[in-house]
Design a protein around this motif. Structure first.
Motif, mmCIF file in Angstrom:
data_model
loop_
_atom_site.group_PDB
_atom_site.id
_atom_site.type_symbol
_atom_site.label_atom_id
_atom_site.label_comp_id
_atom_site.label_asym_id
_atom_site.label_seq_id
_atom_site.Cartn_x
_atom_site.Cartn_y
_atom_site.Cartn_z
ATOM 1 N N ASN A 134 -9.718 -14.171 3.004
ATOM 2 C CA ASN A 134 -10.121 -14.398 4.260
ATOM 3 C C ASN A 134 -10.581 -15.963 4.606
ATOM 4 O O ASN A 134 -10.590 -16.263 5.909
ATOM 5 C CB ASN A 134 -11.267 -13.520 4.773
ATOM 6 C CG ASN A 134 -10.693 -12.260 5.029
ATOM 7 O OD1 ASN A 134 -9.947 -11.733 5.746
ATOM 8 N ND2 ASN A 134 -11.350 -11.430 3.952
ATOM 9 N N SER A 176 -8.189 -18.114 7.419
ATOM 10 C CA SER A 176 -8.397 -17.706 8.768
ATOM 11 C C SER A 176 -9.827 -17.877 9.329
ATOM 12 O O SER A 176 -9.929 -18.270 10.540
ATOM 13 C CB SER A 176 -8.052 -16.208 8.808
ATOM 14 O OG SER A 176 -8.904 -15.073 8.316
ATOM 15 N N ARG A 214 -8.694 -7.420 4.029
ATOM 16 C CA ARG A 214 -7.985 -7.658 5.269
ATOM 17 C C ARG A 214 -8.817 -6.978 6.322
ATOM 18 O O ARG A 214 -8.825 -7.421 7.546
ATOM 19 C CB ARG A 214 -6.628 -7.416 5.356
ATOM 20 C CG ARG A 214 -5.833 -8.412 4.536
ATOM 21 C CD ARG A 214 -4.482 -8.208 4.620
ATOM 22 N NE ARG A 214 -4.361 -6.618 3.817
ATOM 23 C CZ ARG A 214 -3.206 -5.782 3.936
ATOM 24 N NH1 ARG A 214 -2.210 -6.328 4.660
ATOM 25 N NH2 ARG A 214 -3.174 -4.717 3.387
ATOM 26 N N ARG A 264 -11.740 -8.767 8.070
ATOM 27 C CA ARG A 264 -11.606 -9.731 8.728
ATOM 28 C C ARG A 264 -12.194 -9.962 10.181
ATOM 29 O O ARG A 264 -13.011 -10.980 10.542
ATOM 30 C CB ARG A 264 -10.210 -10.357 8.934
ATOM 31 C CG ARG A 264 -9.932 -11.532 9.365
ATOM 32 C CD ARG A 264 -8.415 -12.188 9.508
ATOM 33 N NE ARG A 264 -8.214 -12.282 7.905
ATOM 34 C CZ ARG A 264 -7.031 -12.267 7.364
ATOM 35 N NH1 ARG A 264 -5.772 -12.028 8.107
ATOM 36 N NH2 ARG A 264 -7.018 -12.310 6.086
#
Length: 185
Positions: free
Chosen positions: A34, A37, A76, A79
């Motif tokens: 992560n 991002s 994920r 996130r």
């Protein structure tokens, strides 16, 4: 300002935390998946300030570490939680900066203009007080309204209960008398 970010990890295959693994391994996987991002989002929220964005990524990861037990096993899937935390941290940082006075550069003392010696300023004030004391009460009142309180002529006329023309003529006469008094000194 362009920043080169490390390409994000391949997310085509599901990456789950090792089931019996340690919290450190879980955290490492969460960070690796992560970080890019988060960094991209925070760079946008901080107007490209990379240092602040990196600080906020660290703070976000610290919060993730403290809440590791409630985060999903798939890095994920965590996130959205991480982005929410980082966004709130960025907002808090911007609010904190806007609530304190603007920071200024430390200018060398030589570059700061000096308006005169303090003793001269005190003497100038004393001379002005003495000259004002020599004026009539009506002249002092009109100068106080127009020059010291920065009132428009209309407002000074209302306060002094005289016509506007009288305020103008008294101001003119008071300034002339003040110039004469100061010229003597």
């Amino acid at each position: 300002m362009t920043t080169a970010l490390v390409p994000e990890a391949d997310t085509s295959a599901p990456q789950a935390f090792p089931a019996p693994g340690s919290a450190e391994q879980k955290m490492r996987m969460l960070y690796d998946v992560n970080k890019n991002s988060l960094m991209r989002s925070l760079l946008g929220w901080t107007q490209g300030d990379r240092q602040t964005a990196e600080d906020l990524v660290q703070e976000t990861m610290l919060r993730a570490w403290r809440n590791l037990d409630i985060l999903p096993d798939d890095p994920r899937a965590a996130r959205p939680w991480l982005l929410t935390v980082s966004r709130r941290l960025a907002i808090d940082m911007l609010r904190a900066r806007s609530s304190r006075p603007t920071e200024v550069e430390d200018d060398p003392l030589e570059s700061i203009p000096v308006t005169g010696e303090p003793l001269e300023q005190v003497l100038d004030r004393q001379v002005l007080r003495t000259a004002l004391a020599g004026l009539s009460a009506t002249h002092r009142a009109v100068l106080a309204q127009v020059y010291f309180l920065h009132q428009p002529v209309r407002h000074a006329a209302e306060v002094l209960d005289v016509p506007e023309g009288t305020v103008k003529s008294r101001t003119h006469n008071a300034l002339r008398a003040l110039r004469e008094a100061l010229g003597d000194r």
